[in-house]
Scaffold this motif. Sequence first.
Motif, PDB file in Angstrom:
ATOM      1  N   PHE A  21       0.807  -1.231   0.000  1.00 32.57           N
ATOM      2  CA  PHE A  21       0.000   0.000   0.000  1.00 32.57           C
ATOM      3  C   PHE A  21       0.838   1.278   0.000  1.00 32.57           C
ATOM      4  CE2 PHE A  21      -2.875  -3.337   1.086  1.00 32.57           C
ATOM      5  CZ  PHE A  21      -3.955  -3.026   0.275  1.00 32.57           C
ATOM      6  N   ARG A  22       2.074   1.226   0.455  1.00 34.75           N
ATOM      7  CA  ARG A  22       2.910   2.420   0.398  1.00 34.75           C
ATOM      8  C   ARG A  22       3.843   2.409  -0.804  1.00 34.75           C
ATOM      9  NH1 ARG A  22       2.862   5.618   4.994  1.00 34.75           N
ATOM     10  NH2 ARG A  22       1.190   4.866   6.321  1.00 34.75           N
ATOM     11  N   ARG A  23       3.716   1.412  -1.647  1.00 31.57           N
ATOM     12  CA  ARG A  23       4.619   1.310  -2.780  1.00 31.57           C
ATOM     13  C   ARG A  23       3.880   1.332  -4.111  1.00 31.57           C
ATOM     14  NH1 ARG A  23       9.265  -3.085  -1.950  1.00 31.57           N
ATOM     15  NH2 ARG A  23       9.554  -1.950  -0.006  1.00 31.57           N
ATOM     16  N   HIS A  24       2.626   0.884  -4.114  1.00 34.25           N
ATOM     17  CA  HIS A  24       1.912   0.753  -5.385  1.00 34.25           C
ATOM     18  C   HIS A  24       0.970   1.923  -5.630  1.00 34.25           C
ATOM     19  CE1 HIS A  24       3.603  -3.191  -5.205  1.00 34.25           C
ATOM     20  NE2 HIS A  24       3.172  -3.434  -6.417  1.00 34.25           N
ATOM     21  N   TRP A  25       0.543   2.050  -6.880  1.00 32.75           N
ATOM     22  CA  TRP A  25      -0.474   3.035  -7.221  1.00 32.75           C
ATOM     23  C   TRP A  25      -1.805   2.608  -6.616  1.00 32.75           C
ATOM     24  CZ3 TRP A  25       0.622   7.618  -9.229  1.00 32.75           C
ATOM     25  CH2 TRP A  25       1.835   7.773  -9.887  1.00 32.75           C
ATOM     26  N   LEU A  26      -2.511   3.564  -6.023  1.00 32.47           N
ATOM     27  CA  LEU A  26      -3.783   3.274  -5.366  1.00 32.47           C
ATOM     28  C   LEU A  26      -4.880   4.109  -6.018  1.00 32.47           C
ATOM     29  CD1 LEU A  26      -2.441   3.618  -1.704  1.00 32.47           C
ATOM     30  CD2 LEU A  26      -2.809   1.480  -2.967  1.00 32.47           C
ATOM     31  N   TYR A  27      -6.012   3.499  -6.228  1.00 32.97           N
ATOM     32  CA  TYR A  27      -7.155   4.252  -6.739  1.00 32.97           C
ATOM     33  C   TYR A  27      -7.640   5.199  -5.639  1.00 32.97           C
ATOM     34  CZ  TYR A  27     -11.990   5.323  -7.794  1.00 32.97           C
ATOM     35  OH  TYR A  27     -13.169   5.985  -7.989  1.00 32.97           O
ATOM     36  N   ALA A  28      -7.755   6.476  -5.973  1.00 37.04           N
ATOM     37  CA  ALA A  28      -8.167   7.474  -4.982  1.00 37.04           C
ATOM     38  C   ALA A  28      -9.579   7.993  -5.248  1.00 37.04           C
ATOM     39  CB  ALA A  28      -7.175   8.635  -4.979  1.00 37.04           C
ATOM     40  N   GLY A  29      -9.891   8.334  -6.485  1.00 40.28           N
ATOM     41  CA  GLY A  29     -11.210   8.908  -6.789  1.00 40.28           C
ATOM     42  C   GLY A  29     -11.332   9.161  -8.283  1.00 40.28           C
ATOM     43  N   HIS A  30     -12.286  10.020  -8.636  1.00 35.44           N
ATOM     44  CA  HIS A  30     -12.605  10.247 -10.048  1.00 35.44           C
ATOM     45  C   HIS A  30     -12.553  11.742 -10.348  1.00 35.44           C
ATOM     46  CE1 HIS A  30     -15.305  10.440 -13.622  1.00 35.44           C
ATOM     47  NE2 HIS A  30     -14.715   9.292 -13.910  1.00 35.44           N
ATOM     48  N   VAL A  31     -12.192  12.073 -11.582  1.00 35.92           N
ATOM     49  CA  VAL A  31     -12.072  13.492 -11.960  1.00 35.92           C
ATOM     50  C   VAL A  31     -13.374  14.271 -11.772  1.00 35.92           C
ATOM     51  CG1 VAL A  31     -10.114  13.302 -13.559  1.00 35.92           C
ATOM     52  CG2 VAL A  31     -12.444  12.890 -14.397  1.00 35.92           C
ATOM     53  N   SER A  32     -14.511  13.580 -11.813  1.00 36.17           N
ATOM     54  CA  SER A  32     -15.785  14.291 -11.620  1.00 36.17           C
ATOM     55  C   SER A  32     -15.878  14.879 -10.213  1.00 36.17           C
ATOM     56  CB  SER A  32     -16.962  13.339 -11.861  1.00 36.17           C
ATOM     57  OG  SER A  32     -16.851  12.221 -11.013  1.00 36.17           O
ATOM     58  N   GLU A  33     -15.041  14.399  -9.282  1.00 35.13           N
ATOM     59  CA  GLU A  33     -15.029  14.957  -7.924  1.00 35.13           C
ATOM     60  C   GLU A  33     -14.215  16.246  -7.868  1.00 35.13           C
ATOM     61  OE1 GLU A  33     -14.569  11.670  -4.834  1.00 35.13           O
ATOM     62  OE2 GLU A  33     -14.140  10.582  -6.687  1.00 35.13           O
ATOM     63  N   LEU A  34     -13.580  16.607  -8.997  1.00 36.40           N
ATOM     64  CA  LEU A  34     -12.760  17.820  -9.064  1.00 36.40           C
ATOM     65  C   LEU A  34     -13.247  18.670 -10.241  1.00 36.40           C
ATOM     66  CD1 LEU A  34      -9.344  15.953  -8.687  1.00 36.40           C
ATOM     67  CD2 LEU A  34     -10.615  17.112  -6.866  1.00 36.40           C
ATOM     68  N   PRO A  35     -14.480  19.213 -10.142  1.00 34.74           N
ATOM     69  CA  PRO A  35     -15.066  19.857 -11.324  1.00 34.74           C
ATOM     70  C   PRO A  35     -14.383  21.161 -11.732  1.00 34.74           C
ATOM     71  CG  PRO A  35     -16.534  20.071  -9.421  1.00 34.74           C
ATOM     72  CD  PRO A  35     -15.432  19.146  -9.021  1.00 34.74           C
ATOM     73  N   GLU A  36     -13.754  21.889 -10.800  1.00 32.85           N
ATOM     74  CA  GLU A  36     -13.190  23.197 -11.183  1.00 32.85           C
ATOM     75  C   GLU A  36     -11.921  23.476 -10.385  1.00 32.85           C
ATOM     76  OE1 GLU A  36     -16.140  26.143 -10.114  1.00 32.85           O
ATOM     77  OE2 GLU A  36     -16.751  24.943  -8.392  1.00 32.85           O
ATOM     78  N   ALA A  37     -11.222  24.540 -10.754  1.00 34.00           N
ATOM     79  CA  ALA A  37      -9.989  24.918 -10.042  1.00 34.00           C
ATOM     80  C   ALA A  37     -10.321  25.093  -8.555  1.00 34.00           C
ATOM     81  CB  ALA A  37      -9.423  26.197 -10.627  1.00 34.00           C
ATOM     82  N   GLY A  38      -9.521  24.515  -7.698  1.00 34.68           N
ATOM     83  CA  GLY A  38      -9.744  24.625  -6.255  1.00 34.68           C
ATOM     84  C   GLY A  38     -10.591  23.498  -5.681  1.00 34.68           C
ATOM     85  N   PHE A 136       2.210   6.599  -2.577  1.00 34.06           N
ATOM     86  CA  PHE A 136       3.036   7.121  -1.482  1.00 34.06           C
ATOM     87  C   PHE A 136       4.515   6.843  -1.704  1.00 34.06           C
ATOM     88  CE2 PHE A 136      -1.088   6.381   0.688  1.00 34.06           C
ATOM     89  CZ  PHE A 136      -1.333   7.695   1.041  1.00 34.06           C
ATOM     90  N   ALA A 137       4.851   6.119  -2.779  1.00 32.46           N
ATOM     91  CA  ALA A 137       6.255   5.785  -3.023  1.00 32.46           C
ATOM     92  C   ALA A 137       7.041   7.050  -3.351  1.00 32.46           C
ATOM     93  CB  ALA A 137       6.350   4.798  -4.181  1.00 32.46           C
ATOM     94  N   GLU A 138       8.281   7.105  -2.896  1.00 29.80           N
ATOM     95  CA  GLU A 138       9.151   8.234  -3.254  1.00 29.80           C
ATOM     96  C   GLU A 138       9.342   8.275  -4.767  1.00 29.80           C
ATOM     97  OE1 GLU A 138      10.642  10.695  -1.543  1.00 29.80           O
ATOM     98  OE2 GLU A 138       9.659  10.073   0.321  1.00 29.80           O
ATOM     99  N   VAL A 139       9.639   7.113  -5.322  1.00 25.68           N
ATOM    100  CA  VAL A 139       9.796   6.995  -6.777  1.00 25.68           C
ATOM    101  C   VAL A 139       8.890   5.846  -7.238  1.00 25.68           C
ATOM    102  CG1 VAL A 139      11.421   6.714  -8.675  1.00 25.68           C
ATOM    103  CG2 VAL A 139      12.213   7.664  -6.484  1.00 25.68           C
ATOM    104  N   PRO A 140       7.632   6.164  -7.537  1.00 26.88           N
ATOM    105  CA  PRO A 140       6.729   5.074  -7.934  1.00 26.88           C
ATOM    106  C   PRO A 140       7.101   4.511  -9.297  1.00 26.88           C
ATOM    107  CG  PRO A 140       5.595   7.204  -7.984  1.00 26.88           C
ATOM    108  CD  PRO A 140       7.007   7.472  -7.554  1.00 26.88           C
TER     109      PRO A 140
END
Length: 367
Positions: A21-38, A136-140
């Motif tokens: 979990f601290r080394r691999h890519w993890l699914y976090a969410g979807h771009v629709s949750e970030l509709p605009e700047a900020g 979370f990897a330093e160099v994923p």
Amino acid sequence: MLPAEFYTSLEVFTREREQVFRRHWLYAGHVSELPEAGSYFLFELDGESVVVVRDGEGTVRAFHNVCRHRGSALCREAAGRVPGKIQCAYHAWTYGLDGALLAAPNMHDVADFRLEDWPLRAVAVEVCEGFVFASFAEVPEPFAAAHAPLLGRFARWHLPELASAHRTCYEVEANWKLLFQNYSECYHCPVAHPLLNRLTPYRAAWNDLDEGPILGGPMKMSREGGSMTMDGRRCAPPLGEVGGEDLNLVHYYTIFPNLFLSLHPDYVLVHRLEPLGPARTRIRCDWFFDRRRVGTPEIDPARAVEFWDLTNRQDWDLVTGAQRGVASSGYVPGPYAELESQLAAFDRHYLRVLGEEPTLARERRAR
Ligand code: FES
Ligand SMILES: [Fe+2]
């Protein structure tokens, strides 16, 4: 099956935290949750909190949700919108959406203090077909190399254009790997899921990815042009460019180590897993539909939500029973059926990631 300790021991769980979990890519969410700047959402896992935010240029960025002054959590709400900058509520250090420290009141009289030395600490982030992954990897490992089979595979669903019409969170008394294994076979469907098994007879499935971090394949529905809903009918028009044989299929994939993707003709179901302990897992389920149709009478998510909520609860009952069994002194790892080839593939990949040779696991099993 794997030996009991892989499902029960704190030592294995601790190794998984570091090596998975601290080394691999993890699914976090979807771009629709970030509709605009900020716009931002928090991605929280294993005591970590990450702010995933859309900056002024439209780029998705991720930072540890930790002020560089005295470490205060910067964003407190699970999701929201910041006005072009992130200000700490403690002493008002203020950061740009690119993470740069813009202002630090009363620090000008501190010798050698320079704003540019104290940006927010970035977390690696990658957007793939609308899904946001963090590491979370330093160099994923480069995302494209780690997820080669995923790239372009689901383009016809137009995944970036979706939005969640419904979200349910569950907590289950079972190891996260038992959830992967349960999702990866339909051997249990005739017994455990009578309704699901009517819609998709359990042997009508095949795998087009059967080794590595992404596993799965399509399953044929008994009703032409149907879907996985309470009445077996579609609850929305087909997504994107989905047509032809895809109108009769559901595509099921696991993406190591925390995402299940279930692509129906008319909607996409997403399970996100968060291990809380060796025998406890939080699961967040989203039902994604065409964003332009969410909230309109053109879609009826309720029939899909009810269907998968029912199926989920049937599955949680199975995996909690499995967890109780593997924790017992009476448990000896059993043999997989041919219908469980994906579980064997999952185990192989998992053991490789953990640096355990399958032969070693076999020896432990024999002990
Ligand atoms: S802890 Fe954030 S400004 Fe002091
Ligand atoms: Fe199931």
